[in-house]
Motif scaffolding. Structure first.
Motif, short mmCIF file in Angstrom:
data_model
loop_
_atom_site.label_atom_id
_atom_site.label_comp_id
_atom_site.label_asym_id
_atom_site.label_seq_id
_atom_site.Cartn_x
_atom_site.Cartn_y
_atom_site.Cartn_z
N PHE A 175 48.35 32.86 34.68
CA PHE A 175 48.06 32.98 36.27
C PHE A 175 46.55 33.58 36.47
CE2 PHE A 175 48.09 35.99 39.59
CZ PHE A 175 47.47 35.42 40.55
N LEU A 176 46.35 34.78 36.29
CA LEU A 176 44.49 35.40 36.35
C LEU A 176 44.13 34.25 35.54
CD1 LEU A 176 43.92 37.73 37.81
CD2 LEU A 176 44.03 39.19 35.52
N ALA A 177 43.59 33.61 34.64
CA ALA A 177 43.31 32.87 34.34
C ALA A 177 42.96 31.58 34.81
CB ALA A 177 43.43 32.48 32.84
N LEU A 178 43.60 31.29 35.63
CA LEU A 178 43.48 29.89 36.49
C LEU A 178 42.55 30.99 38.63
CD1 LEU A 178 44.51 27.48 37.62
CD2 LEU A 178 46.46 28.25 38.87
N VAL A 179 42.89 31.66 38.67
CA VAL A 179 42.56 31.84 39.82
C VAL A 179 40.91 32.25 39.50
CG1 VAL A 179 45.54 32.64 41.28
CG2 VAL A 179 43.36 34.22 39.79
N THR A 180 40.69 32.78 38.48
CA THR A 180 39.24 32.70 38.23
C THR A 180 38.78 32.16 37.75
OG1 THR A 180 39.63 35.49 36.86
CG2 THR A 180 38.13 33.93 36.60
N ALA A 181 39.37 30.83 37.26
CA ALA A 181 38.42 29.41 37.62
C ALA A 181 38.49 29.16 38.33
CB ALA A 181 39.44 28.61 36.33
N ALA A 182 39.42 29.07 39.20
CA ALA A 182 39.19 28.92 40.90
C ALA A 182 38.38 29.04 41.65
CB ALA A 182 40.24 28.22 41.44
N ALA A 183 38.37 30.71 41.30
CA ALA A 183 36.52 31.43 42.05
C ALA A 183 35.76 30.42 41.31
CB ALA A 183 37.21 32.44 41.61
N PHE A 184 35.73 30.64 39.76
CA PHE A 184 33.93 29.97 39.35
C PHE A 184 33.91 28.74 39.19
CE2 PHE A 184 31.98 27.77 35.53
CZ PHE A 184 31.23 28.50 35.20
N LEU A 185 34.51 27.80 40.16
CA LEU A 185 34.07 26.92 40.24
C LEU A 185 33.91 26.93 41.94
CD1 LEU A 185 37.02 24.04 39.10
CD2 LEU A 185 34.60 24.55 37.94
N THR A 186 35.11 27.15 42.70
CA THR A 186 34.20 27.09 44.44
C THR A 186 32.96 28.01 44.89
OG1 THR A 186 37.13 28.12 45.12
CG2 THR A 186 35.03 28.20 47.12
N PHE A 187 32.84 29.18 43.80
CA PHE A 187 31.12 29.03 44.09
C PHE A 187 30.28 28.71 43.41
CE2 PHE A 187 33.58 32.68 46.05
CZ PHE A 187 32.82 33.22 47.16
N ALA A 188 30.77 27.99 41.99
CA ALA A 188 29.61 27.56 41.66
C ALA A 188 29.11 26.01 42.67
CB ALA A 188 30.16 26.35 40.69
N ARG A 219 41.02 45.75 38.56
CA ARG A 219 40.89 45.15 37.07
C ARG A 219 41.52 43.74 37.41
NH1 ARG A 219 43.69 45.94 31.37
NH2 ARG A 219 42.10 44.83 29.34
N ALA A 220 42.15 42.84 38.46
CA ALA A 220 42.46 42.76 38.52
C ALA A 220 41.70 41.92 39.35
CB ALA A 220 43.90 41.77 38.68
N LEU A 221 41.09 42.21 40.32
CA LEU A 221 40.37 41.81 41.34
C LEU A 221 38.54 41.66 40.13
CD1 LEU A 221 41.22 43.59 44.20
CD2 LEU A 221 41.74 41.44 43.84
N GLY A 222 38.33 42.55 39.82
CA GLY A 222 37.07 41.85 38.82
C GLY A 222 36.98 41.04 38.15
N TRP A 223 38.26 40.61 37.50
CA TRP A 223 38.33 39.19 36.81
C TRP A 223 37.60 37.70 38.03
CZ3 TRP A 223 37.76 38.21 32.13
CH2 TRP A 223 37.88 39.14 30.90
N LEU A 224 38.78 38.56 38.69
CA LEU A 224 38.59 37.17 40.04
C LEU A 224 36.99 37.09 40.40
CD1 LEU A 224 39.82 35.16 42.58
CD2 LEU A 224 40.23 37.59 43.66
N PHE A 225 36.34 38.38 40.86
CA PHE A 225 35.12 38.57 41.52
C PHE A 225 34.14 38.07 40.22
CE2 PHE A 225 37.25 40.27 44.89
CZ PHE A 225 36.71 40.16 46.48
N GLY A 226 34.70 38.33 39.15
CA GLY A 226 33.84 38.29 38.08
C GLY A 226 33.69 36.82 37.42
N GLY A 227 34.58 35.73 38.12
CA GLY A 227 34.32 34.10 38.42
C GLY A 227 33.41 33.85 39.04
N MET A 228 34.08 34.67 40.03
CA MET A 228 32.94 34.37 41.79
C MET A 228 31.74 34.12 41.16
SD MET A 228 35.37 35.95 44.20
CE MET A 228 33.96 36.17 45.80
#
Length: 411
Positions: A28-41, A151-160
């Protein structure tokens, strides 16, 4: 990164509605991180190719530059709806619906034949995309207790942050080979793939029991701003967004004018932006969980101010490239930690996160416009103004966030 970093099944959950949130699926956390990555890319691949877009649509960079706030402002406005709606119908439907619409509209942008149509497509795409990352943040707030949320938000914002770095670089480097239309088509395919995976990996959250009735939503937003912790946090979100957006949005034009770089050169120069956050975001969040946010948040704004002054003195290109990377580190030291505070404010998580996203993206749009207005006096003066504002903001932040020690205290 260990296998448990992306496994939330072992993390204690919050009560969302009448029952505790079911264990989130592995990934789940990998998924939302990837979603954040693509959204901001997708969002940040536009700024570096503004000169090419201006040429394609037979207009000037200033006019086509309005496509940036045209995306950011409706993004922010719509989060005021998605947040409360996710409290009522759950996070999953909002995220899935936004991903699907986002993918379709991103592909449709490639069909734009005029600058006006392009900006219109950016406007509606921003509105659609706004249900992905902010509601993912709210979902993390549901799953993780505050003491483990950094830490969890760090992954999300790291994806961003990683999305910003890759989007900026890929946009500039790939555009000469596949065209700006190809950039949007490739982005659409990636977003659609994340949408399909979300069907299997997003947990099914319950509705929030204490969500206010719709006629009380505005009053609930007012309540968030009526407490001092809410006011200072949202104010700093706005300041931070204005500073970073103003400097970064026009950085491609800065590199073209100062160093006469071509598209590939611009892309390579921007490569460092976002990489520190992608690498160190979870570590910064973990440190904030352990030691608090009182000094880290002002320090991040201070870093941004110093970077603005370095850019203003017309440093050589290698120094500029390093400064770009450090500038993004300043953002990583502020926004994820502010997001953690927001998810701990009284009231429903969806509404508090929705207000944060609104303030953040309004700030990103305003920053772009304010910096553009200052550009009539040249890049050095515009950067000095923004750098001075950041230094003042850092000093004020030391007082504003002095209570954000570990564990954080409520208002």
């Amino acid at each position: 990164m260990s296998s448990d970093d992306f496994n939330v099944a072992k993390v204690p959950t919050h009560t969302v509605g009448s029952t505790a949130l079911d264990q989130a699926p592995r990934g789940f956390l990998a998924l939302v991180t990837a979603a954040a990555f693509l959204t901001f890319a997708q969002a940040f691949m536009v700024a570096p190719i503004l000169p090419q877009l201006a040429q394609a649509f037979h207009t000037d960079s200033g006019t086509i530059g309005l496509a940036v706030p045209a995306y950011l402002v409706p993004y922010g406005v719509m989060t005021l709806l998605w947040g409360p709606l996710s409290d009522r119908i759950g996070r999953r439907p909002i995220i899935l619906g936004s991903l699907l619409t986002f993918a379709v509209l991103t592909a449709g942008t490639a069909l734009s034949g005029t600058a006006g149509m392009f900006m219109l497509m950016r406007l509606v795409t921003g509105a659609a995309a706004s249900g992905v990352v902010p509601i993912s943040l709210a979902l993390i707030g549901d799953v993780f207790p505050f003491a483990q949320r950094g830490r969890a938000l760090g992954w999300l914002f790291g994806g961003m942050a990683g999305g910003i770095a890759v989007g900026s670089t890929a946009g500039a480097v790939a555009e000469p080979f596949i065209g700006w239309e190809g950039l949007f088509l490739v982005s659409s395919a990636g977003i659609l793939m994340i949408g399909v995976l979300s069907v299997f990996l997003l947990p099914v959250s319950q509705t929030t029991r204490n969500a206010p009735p719709w006629n009380a939503v505005i009053a609930a937003y007012g309540k968030l701003l009526s407490i001092s912790r809410g006011r200072r946090t949202y104010s700093y979100v706005l300041l931070n967004a204005v500073l970073h957006s103003g400097i970064y949005t026009w950085f491609g034009l800065y590199l073209v004018q100062r160093f006469e770089l071509g598209p590939i050169g611009v892309g390579l120069a921007l490569l460092g932006y976002g990489i520190p956050g992608f690498l160190f975001g979870p570590i910064i969040g973990k440190l904030a969980d352990r030691y608090g946010r009182a000094r880290t948040i002002p320090a991040g704004v201070l870093v941004a101010g110093v970077c603005a002054f370095i850019l203003a003195i017309e440093a050589p290109l290698p120094v500029v490239v390093i400064t770009v990377a450090v500038l993004s580190l300043g953002y990583d030291m502020t926004q994820p930690l502010l997001g953690g505070i927001v998810t701990d404010l009284p009231g429903t998580v969806g509404q508090s996160v929705g207000l944060m996203a609104f303030v953040l993206f309004i700030g990103l749009g305003l920053g772009s416009l304010i910096f553009q207005g200052l550009l009539v006096m040249g890049f050095p003066l515009a950067l000095v103004v923004f750098g001075t504002a950041a230094l003042l903001g850092a000093g004020i932040g030391l007082r504003l966030f002095r209570e954000e020690q570990a564990p954080a205290t409520a208002d």
